[in-house]
Design a protein around this motif. Structure first.
Motif, mmCIF file in Angstrom:
data_model
loop_
_atom_site.group_PDB
_atom_site.id
_atom_site.type_symbol
_atom_site.label_atom_id
_atom_site.label_comp_id
_atom_site.label_asym_id
_atom_site.label_seq_id
_atom_site.Cartn_x
_atom_site.Cartn_y
_atom_site.Cartn_z
ATOM 1 N N VAL A 27 -12.047 -1.189 7.311
ATOM 2 C CA VAL A 27 -12.721 -1.978 6.278
ATOM 3 C C VAL A 27 -11.733 -2.346 5.171
ATOM 4 C CG1 VAL A 27 -14.453 -1.902 4.438
ATOM 5 C CG2 VAL A 27 -15.018 -1.062 6.727
ATOM 6 N N ARG A 28 -10.969 -1.380 4.722
ATOM 7 C CA ARG A 28 -10.028 -1.639 3.628
ATOM 8 C C ARG A 28 -8.960 -2.658 4.021
ATOM 9 N NH1 ARG A 28 -10.883 4.218 2.754
ATOM 10 N NH2 ARG A 28 -12.051 4.380 0.774
ATOM 11 N N ALA A 29 -8.525 -2.608 5.273
ATOM 12 C CA ALA A 29 -7.522 -3.579 5.730
ATOM 13 C C ALA A 29 -8.090 -4.989 5.722
ATOM 14 C CB ALA A 29 -7.032 -3.200 7.129
ATOM 15 N N TRP A 30 -9.320 -5.156 6.205
ATOM 16 C CA TRP A 30 -9.922 -6.494 6.212
ATOM 17 C C TRP A 30 -10.242 -6.972 4.800
ATOM 18 C CZ3 TRP A 30 -12.256 -4.191 11.015
ATOM 19 C CH2 TRP A 30 -11.711 -4.785 12.164
ATOM 20 N N LEU A 31 -10.701 -6.080 3.938
ATOM 21 C CA LEU A 31 -10.947 -6.476 2.554
ATOM 22 C C LEU A 31 -9.662 -6.926 1.878
ATOM 23 C CD1 LEU A 31 -13.412 -3.680 1.361
ATOM 24 C CD2 LEU A 31 -13.963 -6.095 1.724
ATOM 25 N N ALA A 32 -8.580 -6.184 2.110
ATOM 26 C CA ALA A 32 -7.299 -6.521 1.489
ATOM 27 C C ALA A 32 -6.800 -7.888 1.940
ATOM 28 C CB ALA A 32 -6.258 -5.447 1.811
ATOM 29 N N ALA A 33 -7.186 -8.284 3.153
ATOM 30 C CA ALA A 33 -6.761 -9.583 3.684
ATOM 31 C C ALA A 33 -7.720 -10.707 3.296
ATOM 32 C CB ALA A 33 -6.638 -9.511 5.203
#
Length: 301
Positions: A27-33
């Motif tokens: 989730v954090r990786a997709w949010l960061a992108a």
């Protein structure tokens, strides 16, 4: 990772079911992108922790599935996947199941999802949570199942980790995943036996570790020779130390373990199989022939 992962075209909204250590990292990786993410977790507090970072939190799995076409599932096991999705309307949804499972579970889940009107990809994550979202970590995910789904969402799937598509058979991602993990388990069995041998000697583990790493790296290339022998069926090809020679050498390994007060339980299953190969009159072959000894006849347990 893909260079255009954060471009407007690739910011596909998605749902993630599961906010454990791996799910949260995804989730954090997709949010960061820059991807809009809806998240659901059976224990709401874990999902709420991601709300502060920009995720939308759904009250139920069915609500989370309804929020977006692309649905990533990262739960404890296949039974958890079935329980979470049982009340959701999967019509028109793209389900990507990153839950660790077996090849048979992947195939069964794919057929179930398709019967519910969804496209399906199974995935096997070759990483631990701290590696997710780090371009240089070497993390990647095996995918198998719908090739159309994979191609459409390739850029989005590549945000948290690299992607390796291994075929339309939905069970192949899990098969590749477990095969590599099984090889890792065997390697660590040898590593721990080696450390046990020197444990009570005046040999510092930190001094021994580089020697162990270097030796394992030097031997790793032999997998290509094994693959060549398996594909050709010729186990006499490029033999360096045949099975009979290695079986004889195993005696030294066992005697050394006894002298050092170390149990040989991590090594003996491998050695027993090698003895079987030699007893079958195949001592002049490479030990790659042990692969066929591991294969059970159809219908046997």
């Amino acid at each position: 990772m893909t260079d255009n992962a954060s471009s407007p075209r690739s910011r596909t909204p998605l749902t993630v079911l599961g906010a454990g250590a791996m799910g949260s990292a995804l989730v954090r990786a997709w949010l960061a992108a820059g991807h809009p993410v809806t998240v659901w977790n059976r224990t709401p507090a874990r999902a709420e922790a991601l709300a502060a970072e920009g995720a939308a939190v759904a009250r139920s799995a069915a609500e989370a599935v309804a929020a977006n076409r692309l649905v990533i599932v990262c739960l404890l096991d296949d039974a958890s996947v079935g329980s979470a999705l049982e009340t959701a309307d999967l019509t028109g949804r793209d389900i990507v199941d990153l839950t660790t499972g077996t090849p048979a579970e992947g195939r069964t889940r794919a057929a179930w999802a398709e019967a519910c009107g969804a496209r399906f990809l199974d995935g096997g994550i070759m990483a631990v949570p701290p590696m997710i979202g780090s371009p240089d970590s070497g993390a990647y995910v095996f995918y198998s199942g719908s090739s159309a789904l994979f191609e459409e969402h390739r850029d989005t799937l590549a945000v948290p980790a690299g992607t390796t598509y291994v075929g339309t058979d939905p069970g192949f991602a899990a098969l590749h995943d477990v095969a590599l993990l099984s090889a890792m388990s065997g390697m660590f069995a040898g590593v721990f036996h080696a450390f046990a041998l020197v444990r009570h000697e005046d040999i510092a583990p930190k001094d021994f570790a580089p020697l162990l790493e270097g030796w394992l790296k030097a031997m790793a290339g032999l997998v290509h020779n094994a693959a060549d022998q398996l594909e050709s069926g010729d186990f006499h090809r490029n033999v360096v130390s045949n099975a009979a020679m290695q079986a004889t050498g195993n005696g030294t390994l066992l005697r050394t373990a006894e002298e050092q007060g170390v149990s040989a339980e991590l090594l003996t299953p491998y050695m027993v199989l090698m003895d079987r190969l030699v007893a079958a009159g195949r001592g002049d072959e490479d030990t790659t022939g042990m692969v066929d000894l591991l294969l059970k006849a159809p219908g046997t347990n």
